[in-house]
Design an enzyme around this catalytic site. Structure first.
Site, PDB file in Angstrom:
ATOM      1  N   CYS A  25       0.813  -1.229   0.000  1.00 20.07           N
ATOM      2  CA  CYS A  25       0.000   0.000   0.000  1.00 20.07           C
ATOM      3  C   CYS A  25       0.837   1.265   0.000  1.00 20.07           C
ATOM      4  CB  CYS A  25      -0.963  -0.011   1.184  1.00 20.07           C
ATOM      5  SG  CYS A  25      -2.161  -1.362   1.070  1.00 20.07           S
ATOM      6  N   HIS A  85      -1.210   8.127   6.798  1.00 20.05           N
ATOM      7  CA  HIS A  85      -1.662   6.909   6.118  1.00 20.05           C
ATOM      8  C   HIS A  85      -3.049   6.531   6.624  1.00 20.05           C
ATOM      9  CE1 HIS A  85      -1.327   3.164   3.945  1.00 20.05           C
ATOM     10  NE2 HIS A  85      -1.437   2.447   5.053  1.00 20.05           N
ATOM     11  N   GLU A  88       0.886   4.348  13.918  1.00 19.10           N
ATOM     12  CA  GLU A  88       1.231   5.585  13.208  1.00 19.10           C
ATOM     13  C   GLU A  88       1.129   6.799  14.123  1.00 19.10           C
ATOM     14  OE1 GLU A  88       0.361   8.089   9.098  1.00 19.10           O
ATOM     15  OE2 GLU A  88      -1.060   6.524   9.700  1.00 19.10           O
ATOM     16  N   LYS A 126      -8.443   8.704   4.053  1.00 20.37           N
ATOM     17  CA  LYS A 126      -9.201   7.464   3.897  1.00 20.37           C
ATOM     18  C   LYS A 126     -10.546   7.492   4.629  1.00 20.37           C
ATOM     19  CE  LYS A 126      -5.081   4.628   3.069  1.00 20.37           C
ATOM     20  NZ  LYS A 126      -4.056   5.676   3.265  1.00 20.37           N
ATOM     21  N   HIS A 170      -9.758   3.030   1.331  1.00 23.34           N
ATOM     22  CA  HIS A 170      -8.357   2.626   1.125  1.00 23.34           C
ATOM     23  C   HIS A 170      -8.197   2.057  -0.282  1.00 23.34           C
ATOM     24  CE1 HIS A 170      -4.380   1.396   1.692  1.00 23.34           C
ATOM     25  NE2 HIS A 170      -4.482   0.616   2.751  1.00 23.34           N
ATOM     26  N   PHE A 206       1.747  -3.758   3.894  1.00 21.96           N
ATOM     27  CA  PHE A 206       2.098  -5.102   4.350  1.00 21.96           C
ATOM     28  C   PHE A 206       3.581  -5.367   4.093  1.00 21.96           C
ATOM     29  CE2 PHE A 206      -2.341  -7.299   3.883  1.00 21.96           C
ATOM     30  CZ  PHE A 206      -2.776  -6.595   4.982  1.00 21.96           C
TER      31      PHE A 206
END
Length: 409
Positions: free
Chosen positions: A163, A303, A314, A333, A338, A397
């Protein structure tokens, strides 16, 4: 900071659930309302909601022949690339194509093609498998198709960092320009997470929000009630250019890309480092690359996926990277969902727009943050913030972390 470390952002293309161009997307983002809806493509699955790009006609945009050759994620990124080139006042008919690079991020690419063609093979019908199956699904082909359409003959490849792919592509494109490998680079990504296999896999991993009874409240980055992310789709492409090249052709500059860094957690295949150590390292390294101190950053585009573990990590990383006093933060998001491999490019584009407008759009669905991890999150309405630099985060990931620092032009 050496001027050679900066590259100009002279064009921007955006295609998102919030709109088919940059201005429409920005206007919708500033409303701060989630675009999550039930999705007929996912009907019958346990999680049947997403954020969708509606009203986009690939045949009208690209012609019937090219539209049939490409999968949806490539339809989206091709449209964004054409927009970006037009926005940069470039003419592919007259540019030196040997000095134009195409660097695109790819994450899940053609799961829809794989599913359809593997079914035919499983049914013992190999003669019915499409001859387009391979060129549609090879990860490099999206960059190749954009280059083919626009006559870009410089460095050309796709890269994958989950991502963070779109943001990483932008950072690598900057490095190629600084190294002298090209004068212009089209950099970004596109992806459609609205595929039944993607939705099923993420459901099995318990990564998606389960709020199917209230889709518009499902994506809620940094909120204490968050329970997973919402699948989305979209594309963004930036035109990056050597500053001297842009000045020579008197091109308008939206922003400059000053810093880039990528790190790896080396912690877990899926989960981020619980304290966000790799994310903090990426932010600090990107600021150092830009010649910035934490106090020089006026905004962070987080993010912020709306997952319990990811957002907590985060938030801690941002607090440490900014010595406990981070600048205003937003998480796109909440509105857009996402878009997986495209998310980093979309949020980089939004960061450029934020710098241009000196305004931070709000985060949707935020009512209460985790105690002890509170950020200065913009909520409710856009906030005017004077800023010279802004930082955009993208994680994925495998412990992939990428941070970009943009500056006002």
């Amino acid at each position: 900071m050496p001027r050679t470390a900066e590259v100009a952002v002279t064009g921007l293309g955006l295609l998102t659930p919030a709109g088919h161009d940059a201005d429409t997307t920005w206007t919708t983002m500033c409303r701060g309302l989630s675009l999550t809806r039930r999705d007929p493509v996912l009907a019958g699955l346990p999680i049947d909601m997403s954020c969708q790009v509606t009203g986009f006609d690939p045949e009208a945009a690209h012609g019937r022949r090219l539209a049939r050759r490409l999968d949806r994620f490539a339809h989206l990124v091709m449209a964004a690339a054409r927009q970006a080139v037009t926005d940069a006042l470039l003419d592919p008919g007259t540019w030196d194509g040997s000095r134009v690079a195409v660097i695109l991020g790819v994450s899940g690419n053609s799961l829809d093609t794989y599913q359809r063609e593997f079914i035919l093979l499983a049914q013992d019908r190999p003669s019915h498998v499409s001859p387009l199956a391979l060129p549609r699904s090879l990860p490099n082909m999206v960059a190749a198709e954009v280059a083919l359409a626009l006559g870009a003959r410089g460095p050309n490849f796709a890269l994958s960092s989950a991502c963070a792919s779109g943001a990483t592509a932008i950072g690598i494109a900057r490095a190629l320009i600084i190294a002298g490998a090209c004068d212009i680079a089209l950099a970004g990504s596109g992806e459609s997470g609205r595929e039944r296999m993607s939705a099923t896999c993420f459901t099995q991993m318990q990564a998606l929000s389960c709020r199917t009874d209230a889709p518009d409240s499902a994506s809620r980055p940094f909120d204490t009630a968050r329970d997973g992310f919402v699948l989305s789709e979209g594309a963004a492409v930036l035109v990056l250019e050597r500053p001297e090249h842009a000045r020579r052709r008197q091109a308008p500059t939206r922003a400059v890309l000053r810093g880039y860094a990528s790190t790896g957690d080396a912690h877990h295949p899926i989960a981020p480092h619980p304290e966000g150590a790799g994310a903090e390292q990426a932010m600090r390294a990107a600021m150092a690359d830009a010649g910035c101190a934490a106090r020089d950053i006026g905004h962070v585009n987080a993010h912020g996926t709306s997952t319990p573990v990811g957002d907590a990590a985060e938030a801690q990383a941002i607090l440490r990277a900014f010595d406990g006093a981070p600048p205003p933060v937003t998480a796109a998001k909440g509105v857009l969902g996402h878009a997986l491999g495209a998310a980093g490019a979309i949020e980089a584009a939004l960061t450029v727009l934020t710098l241009q407008r000196q305004t931070v759009p709000p985060t949707a669905n935020l009512t209460r943050q985790d105690p002890g991890r509170e950020l200065d999150l913009v909520v409710g309405r856009p906030r005017t913030v004077p800023m010279e630099n802004a930082l955009s985060n993208s994680f994925g990931f495998g412990g992939q972390n990428t941070s970009l620092v943009f500056g006002a032009s």
